[in-house]
Design an enzyme around this catalytic site. Sequence first.
Site, mmCIF file in Angstrom:
data_model
loop_
_atom_site.group_PDB
_atom_site.id
_atom_site.type_symbol
_atom_site.label_atom_id
_atom_site.label_comp_id
_atom_site.label_asym_id
_atom_site.label_seq_id
_atom_site.Cartn_x
_atom_site.Cartn_y
_atom_site.Cartn_z
ATOM 1 N N SER A 275 1.190 -1.538 0.061
ATOM 2 C CA SER A 275 -0.192 0.248 0.447
ATOM 3 C C SER A 275 0.898 0.949 0.136
ATOM 4 O O SER A 275 0.056 2.384 -0.256
ATOM 5 C CB SER A 275 -1.070 -0.010 1.158
ATOM 6 O OG SER A 275 -1.717 -1.071 1.058
ATOM 7 N N THR B 68 -1.317 4.402 3.551
ATOM 8 C CA THR B 68 -1.996 5.231 2.904
ATOM 9 C C THR B 68 -2.066 6.600 3.095
ATOM 10 O O THR B 68 -2.066 7.143 1.933
ATOM 11 C CB THR B 68 -3.287 4.336 2.101
ATOM 12 O OG1 THR B 68 -2.994 3.241 2.181
ATOM 13 C CG2 THR B 68 -4.196 5.174 1.316
ATOM 14 N N ASP C 141 -8.915 -3.911 3.602
ATOM 15 C CA ASP C 141 -7.676 -4.595 3.549
ATOM 16 C C ASP C 141 -7.171 -5.781 5.219
ATOM 17 O O ASP C 141 -6.606 -6.217 4.597
ATOM 18 C CB ASP C 141 -5.731 -3.362 2.464
ATOM 19 C CG ASP C 141 -5.099 -4.475 3.030
ATOM 20 O OD1 ASP C 141 -4.626 -4.821 1.760
ATOM 21 O OD2 ASP C 141 -3.876 -4.253 3.976
ATOM 22 N N HIS D 271 -4.796 -1.788 -4.538
ATOM 23 C CA HIS D 271 -3.920 -3.183 -5.294
ATOM 24 C C HIS D 271 -5.787 -3.957 -4.502
ATOM 25 O O HIS D 271 -6.084 -3.774 -4.328
ATOM 26 C CB HIS D 271 -2.611 -3.418 -4.587
ATOM 27 C CG HIS D 271 -3.242 -3.773 -2.768
ATOM 28 N ND1 HIS D 271 -3.778 -4.599 -2.637
ATOM 29 C CD2 HIS D 271 -2.735 -2.395 -2.433
ATOM 30 C CE1 HIS D 271 -3.645 -4.281 -0.850
ATOM 31 N NE2 HIS D 271 -3.290 -3.038 -0.721
HETATM 32 ZN ZN LIG Z 1 -2.575 -4.971 2.547
#
Ligand SMILES: [Zn+2]
Length: 600
Positions: free
Chosen positions: A201, A262, A405, A448
């Site tokens: 990330s 992030t 995630d 992703h």
């Molecule tokens: Zn991850």
Amino acid sequence: MRFGDITRSISLTSFLAMAMTTLNLTRLAALCFFLFQTSWLCAAALYPIQNAAILAGSKFDIKIELDQAVNLEDIKIQLNAEPIVKIVKVQPIFIANEAGKGSSIIYRDVQLNKAGKYSLIVQAPQTSLEVVWDVYSTGPRKVKNVIFFIGDGMTIANRTAARVLSKGISEGKYQGKLSFDDMPNMALIGTSGSDSLITDSANSMSAYTTGHKTAVNAMGVYVSRATDNLSHPKVETIAELIKRKTKMSVGIVSDAELEDATPGAMVSHTRRRADKPYIAEQLLASGAEVILGGGSAYFYPQSTKGSKRKDEINLVEEFKRDGYQLVFTKEELANATHAADTRKLFGVFHPDNMDGSLDRFFLKKNTVEQYPNQPDLTDMTRSAIEVLSKNPNGFFLMVEAALIDKFNHPLDWERAAFDTIMLSNAVDIAKNFAKTHPDTLIIVTPDHTHSGSINGVVNDAKPGPLREKVGVYADAGYPNYPKANVDGYPNKIDVSKRLAFFYGNYPDHYETLHPKLDGTFIPAVKGEDGQFVANPKYIQLQEDAIHVGGNLPSNQESGVHTADDAVLNAMGPGSEQFHGFMDNTEVFRVMVESLGLGRQ
Ligand SMILES: [Zn+2]
């Protein structure tokens, strides 16, 4: 000294003299250039890398790494067939022998204001290097506001599962759509980094926020041979560009730790995403008007209970001194949001990652009882938009649904689905804002993907052992989740017919085919030899659970990211530029073009 080596500046005149010498690329040089691009055989390198796209007027560092120690006088540097000093006015730093690997030259904070192809050629004894960059400009600003949603790790199956649970499906048709399903523009996004097919990330968000590729665990820098995490060649982030070039406001919202990759990649320049105390400091230094999320442990001095800092810096106090309203609970967030004089808002609601919506609203597991007053992504998005939109010059808001995630990693698809529903609700708030503020570009994209997919329906009524309860094709039929509540969440997930959701990569684990009602799934635990083995808790809880041998290396404790394309959705002015397959760095390009940040 920062680099631990002898550094000295080169005078502009000596550089000019060197660069005047005629260039003559040798066969050896071409070979070295080829090798350095494709392998580690030639250690020499140039940054930014070959084919980098650079926003005109953005700041970036140029670094030249030679694979031997050479005399400064013997290095010739040309940019577009001219001595580099003709175009680059900053004073370079020369490192005679960096980490014993050879000489390096760094130009910090370079700006190339004219669009076009730039070719950097470096000639030194036994080495010649060349890279070509594409410097691009933008037209005038087309949008007032940008709201950039990251569904961290959100793969297509997370969306589908969220739609099934939240909207329902019968006779092949969904009874509704997620809020970002009906946006007019979409694209497939390639997420690979400069060093690896599989991104993390840090790397993938950095591509969105800088327009440059980088390596796993890095953000806002090219990964060079510098030994200090913070000394690698930097590239400017969109938050920095906006703060330097406009009077817009910036907001950063995440339900992870605010120092996580992030949100960190909005403002930071480090080789290692684990530099969380530094990232917390960068959030303060960024001047972003709204900062909301988890991760309070890095904002308090080490003497404060629960702090994860190794110094006495009290960033919460510093935010207060800088004029931020401080909020620590859902109620305080609501009150500060409605206060007419709130222009700057800093809120941390959890020492670590915040809790997901399945736990907060229904199960009350994980840390919900310990931290009962957390807002969620919808509360934070609403507050951020309300505060930021007070600025007549517009705003850029990044909102991360981080927990999609965090739950995909341990193969906990129900929790990931609930947080995908929460992201949909948060996007709905942005869409409502855009109804009265049509000059707003909204982007929703994963950074992703993960490997999950929906394979059928588990039906408890089917006879036989657990495995035989998985229905496929006509045998699957439809699940029987109850109709969702007004917020889009079904109030029961352990129903008799539920999604058979399987991940494609995993450590050893027990497949229970049931939701994990007692807290997030922990598929594997460290065995006696240090390798990860299936967590025995689940065979103790459920004696018919199926042992699944991992298909990942045994040092992996959870599922991993995949290189599969990410699906981006967008609406508003500028969103028509999203179509087909695009590289993640092009998402940055669309945003800066919409904001006119590279206007000539
Ligand atoms: Zn991850």
